[in-house]
Design a protein around this motif. Structure first.
Motif, short mmCIF file in Angstrom:
data_model
loop_
_atom_site.label_atom_id
_atom_site.label_comp_id
_atom_site.label_asym_id
_atom_site.label_seq_id
_atom_site.Cartn_x
_atom_site.Cartn_y
_atom_site.Cartn_z
N LYS A 201 0.94 -1.24 -0.04
CA LYS A 201 -0.24 0.15 0.03
C LYS A 201 1.07 1.16 -0.07
CE LYS A 201 -1.98 -1.40 3.92
NZ LYS A 201 -2.88 -1.39 5.07
N PRO A 202 0.37 2.46 -0.75
CA PRO A 202 1.19 3.49 -0.38
C PRO A 202 1.46 4.22 0.76
CG PRO A 202 -1.11 4.10 -1.23
CD PRO A 202 -0.93 2.56 -1.02
N LYS A 203 0.72 3.84 1.97
CA LYS A 203 1.11 4.38 3.08
C LYS A 203 0.79 3.31 4.02
CE LYS A 203 -0.36 8.10 6.54
NZ LYS A 203 -1.39 8.94 6.72
N GLU B 70 -3.49 5.94 -5.40
CA GLU B 70 -4.15 6.95 -4.63
C GLU B 70 -4.97 7.88 -5.45
OE1 GLU B 70 -1.99 8.19 -1.02
OE2 GLU B 70 -0.34 8.00 -2.43
N SER C 184 4.42 8.50 -6.82
CA SER C 184 4.63 7.38 -6.16
C SER C 184 4.95 5.99 -6.88
CB SER C 184 3.50 6.88 -5.10
OG SER C 184 3.90 6.00 -4.33
N THR D 264 0.37 1.35 -5.43
CA THR D 264 0.76 2.65 -5.36
C THR D 264 -0.39 3.88 -5.69
OG1 THR D 264 1.58 2.64 -7.52
CG2 THR D 264 3.37 2.11 -5.75
#
Length: 850
Positions: A443-445, A610, A617, A608
């Motif tokens: 996941k990106p975060k 969002e 990203s 990545t």
């Protein structure tokens, strides 16, 4: 008469003439002085001397007692220095409390220096800078005078004695000293040059405060400097030192800094040194030692470490019997109040994870982490506090330095630098090395818990540096490659024996292995290193006796345990000592790593994405994938021409240097032919590339191929193959490297298959590299020169014109020309034929340049 004697005689004659000449013109000089000399003053008027104490330190004085008693009288600051502190060494540590934009970060160290107060003639106090470069073992020995004669330490400043307090202390005025720009308490000359900083602006510089504490005095100043304005760029700067244009300089022509100097008293009797051992990775300090009994100059090098002492004799006896005791003064790291609250506990855990290692050395609660004390009396720049400083910065990094006593290696304090954006670096690392196994990384975060674990790992690593430990780039090579997929082994041992290695995460583990613990931890080597550095040795009386005892300890515990080996981070030719690698076999480990990258790349778009965000990203993570792939290439390439270096003492069996086995070197070249020179199409995923770049990766892959070829056929590597073949007929030889690589890169000549665009570029790179070897550019030769770090040995740089390197490259190209000529008639693919005709022409030019 020798040339030297002539020079001495001439100098003496010149001095005589210069001495006599004023006498000849004495009458004329007196006449001239009669009209210019001011009225004479009496000796009493000329030399006022110190005043009465009460006339200097008046009733208006605001006094701060401590190391140096500080008096502020109106706008003047005075130091009251007791006689007991003259000729005592103290350290001045200057940090930038608040800085200009782009000039570092508030809290970073700007300067440090050992200083010493000395009484001088004519009611003067001098501030001397002892350098500790050359020393004598005993000041009574005759040779100590020779050392003094050739190593006079500079006097950095002089002060008039303003008053004397009952013959027990002197008072000096330090106002102007701290208001001006003194090199020992300021930015270094190199920093000023880099940032184009010019003269101090005295009208905008002042002392903000001077406070004194029991063992330290703190001076805080505001300094404003001029800055050379930026000039239009006219190409590369001729200066070897890169410069930085500061926004404040561009906007106002000046920059303003807040500096804090901590002056902290060093022990009257330096800590007992622990002499450096290249088999255990500690930072070190040292100096050249002269002794009457020695028949040569000796370099004494000693480890950098904290002073841990028992509280009393009873505790010493307990520790001798194997009981854990608490030190008189534990190592404490405080957390910067500017640190986001949710990350503080993880930083603390990273500090206190080292407690288990200190327990192996006989100490409990030896290292602690605490919140910074509240209140106006505490300062983050105060040298009594070691702090993890949190920097609001886009830099993706953290660092763990220390400030130590140069006389003994005793660590005085440390400020770990923690940049906010290190979390982005951790996210990228963990996604590309762990996402194939750990779903939390997809996941990106990251969730706070995962990011917290990552912060804890980096905190432990940086704390290790502050304890004196260097990088151990050989630790991971002690783990057999297949053990990295063994769940039970990993649960017990982790994937590397040292958190001080750059081993990052277990990228070898495959999804089917069921391994979820991919993080490094404080391991066997770290426990051993702390024991070596911090376990007290009570039964000895000298550092040399300690050295013998520690050597026995090494042989008993570490000599036959590969997991306790230290391999330096500066070795250019030992493939076991590498950054970012894992296991005892880089080829197999990298195969597993690439298998995981092949699982990751097709998922990058989803992992990545969002909402309402660009593909920034995705670009960032894809570039990290490419970077990880290039690391694997570097890890494998270092095996070719590799030489193992295992530090040993005379009383150990075996040799220090061993050639990397032939089978491993051949495996490395086979891997390069398979995983690099055969086009890695998996890296060129169209779903990714079409979203982040206009090209299809042709040029990007050419750069990878060219870098690999240049590295593989580096002259130093080729020379090592020559060297190792001289006495070992079973070594991997220079001609085998050329044959194996050429066969892989030019496999289409035998198969008659069409040569695609990527391979055509690769083959051109190969021919151009051979041409560069055969026809090296003219210019100054670096042959015979070598550069090395302390305690390392650099391999010699060869003169290729006087070695077999050119001969081998010429012979290989000659054979290749014959093969290409034979292949062209049977080549039906038009681009392949054009390509072969082109490289044939290039080979002809290389072999016969005109």
């Amino acid at each position: 008469m020798s040339f030297t004697k002539v020079k001495v005689y001439s100098f003496f004659l010149l001095c005589t003439i210069l001495w006599i000449q004023p006498v000849a013109g004495q009458k004329k000089k007196k006449q001239k002085e009669a009209s210019t000399t001011p009225p004479s003053v009496s000796v009493t008027e000329r030399k006022t001397g110190p005043k009465a104490y009460k006339d200097v330190v008046t009733g208006k004085a605001q006094t701060s007692k401590g190391l140096f008693t500080v008096h502020k009288v109106e706008d003047k600051y005075y130091f009251e220095i007791p006689d007991s502190l003259f000729n005592r060494d103290f350290m001045a540590i200057t940090r930038i409390s608040k800085t200009a934009t782009d000039l570092g970060y508030g809290g970073e160290q700007a300067n440090r220096q050992v200083l010493r107060w000395e009484r001088g003639p004519e009611n003067k106090v001098f501030l001397r800078v002892p350098l500790f470069i050359n020393v004598s073992t005993d000041t009574i020995q005759p040779i100590s005078q020779a050392v003094k004669n050739s190593n006079m330490d500079p006097l950095a400043a002089a002060f008039d004695i303003k008053a004397i307090r009952k013959d027990t202390a002197v008072v000096i005025d330090v106002t102007d000293f701290f208001k001006v720009d003194n090199q020992i308490f300021s930015l270094t000359p190199l920093a000023k040059q880099m940032y184009k900083i010019t003269a101090l602006q005295t009208d905008r510089s002042y002392i903000e405060s001077i406070r004194s504490f029991p063992i330290n005095t703190e001076v805080r100043t505001i300094k404003t400097f001029g800055v050379t304005p930026p000039t239009p760029s006219m190409g590369p700067s001729p200066s070897p030192i890169p410069s930085v244009n500061l926004p404040g300089g561009s906007a106002a022509g000046v920059i303003t800094l807040e500096l804090n100097t901590s002056m902290i008293l060093l022990p009257k009797v330096p800590m007992k040194k622990r002499l450096f051992d290249p088999r255990v990775g500690f930072f070190a300090n040292g100096y050249t030692v002269y002794d009457d009994a020695s028949q040569r100059t000796d370099r004494q090098t000693f480890a950098v470490r904290w002073r841990l002492e028992a509280k009393n004799t009873a505790d010493i006896e307990k520790q001798k019997q194997g009981q854990l005791i608490e030190p008189k003064k534990p190592i404490i790291f405080y957390i910067d109040p500017a640190t986001p609250t949710k990350w503080r506990k993880y930083l603390k855990q990273g500090v206190e994870d080292w407690q288990a290692a200190f327990e192996k050395a006989g100490w409990k609660n030896a290292i602690l982490a605490k919140d910074f004390p509240a209140g106006d009396t505490a300062s983050l720049e105060d040298a009594r506090y070691s702090v993890i400083r949190y920097f609001a910065s886009g830099i993706e990094n953290a660092y763990g330095p220390n400030v130590h006593d140069p006389r003994s290696g005793e660590i005085i304090e440390s400020h770990i630098g923690w940049y906010h954006n290190v979390m982005n670096l951790l996210r990228k690392w963990y996604m590309i090395q762990g996402a194939a196994v750990d779903a939390r990384a997809r996941k990106p975060k990251f969730d706070d818990e995962l990011m917290g674990e990552l912060i804890r790992f980096v905190s432990s690593h940086e704390v290790g540096h502050t304890l004196g430990l260097r990088h151990n780039f050989g630790a991971s090579s002690a783990t057999p490659v297949e053990k990295l997929r063994d769940k039970a082994f990993i649960a017990k041992n982790g994937h590397t024996s040292s958190i001080m290695d750059y081993a990052r995460f277990n990228y070898v583990a495959q999804p089917e292995d069921g391994i979820t613990d991919l993080f490094p931890r404080i391991g066997d080597y770290d426990m051993w290193a702390i024991e070596w550095g911090y376990k007290p040795i009570y039964e000895t009386k000298s550092e040399e006796e300690d050295k013998v005892a520690l050597n026995k300890l090494y042989k008993d515990k570490a000599e036959k345990n590969r997991r306790l080996y230290f391999l330096t981070e500066t070795n250019a030719y030992d493939p076991r000592a590498q950054s970012e690698d894992l296991s005892d076999n880089a080829m197999t480990a990298s195969d597993y790593g690439i298998k995981n990258l092949k699982r990751i790349v097709p998922n990058l778009v989803n992992w990545t994405k969002e909402e309402a965000e660009t593909y920034e990203s995705l670009t960032e993570i894809y570039n990290e994938v490419v970077g990880q792939y290039r690391r694997y290439i570097g890890h494998v390439t270092k095996n070719v021409g590799g030489i193992y270096e295992t530090p040993k003492t005379f009383d150990q069996e075996g040799v220090v240097y061993e050639t990397t086995p032939k089978a491993i070197q051949k495996q490395a070249v086979t891997w390069l032919n398979k995983q690099v020179f055969e086009t890695p199409t998996w890296l060129l995923d169209p779903q990714v590339l079409s979203r982040i770049r206009p090209d299809q990766g042709v040029e990007a892959l050419r750069v990878i191929h060219e870098t690999t070829i240049n590295n593989l056929f580096d002259n130093n590597r080729l020379q090592r193959l020559i060297e190792t073949s001289v006495s070992n007929t079973n070594a991997y030889a220079l001609d085998e490297l050329f044959t194996d690589v050429q066969k892989g890169i030019w496999s289409e000549l035998a198969s008659r298959k069409p040569i695609d665009n990527f391979r055509r570029n690769l083959q051109k790179i190969y021919v151009e590299k051979m041409n560069a070897i055969i026809n090296p550019p003219s210019g100054p030769s670096m042959a015979g020169m070598s550069f090395s770090f302390p305690n390392t040995v650099a391999s010699p740089t060869p003169d290729v014109k006087k070695s077999d390197i050119i001969s081998m490259a010429r012979g290989g190209l000659t054979e290749l020309r014959t093969q290409i000529k034979a292949a062209i008639p049977g080549t039906t693919d038009k681009m392949s034929r054009y390509h072969l005709q082109d490289v044939l022409t290039r080979i002809d030019r290389a072999l016969d340049p005109k």
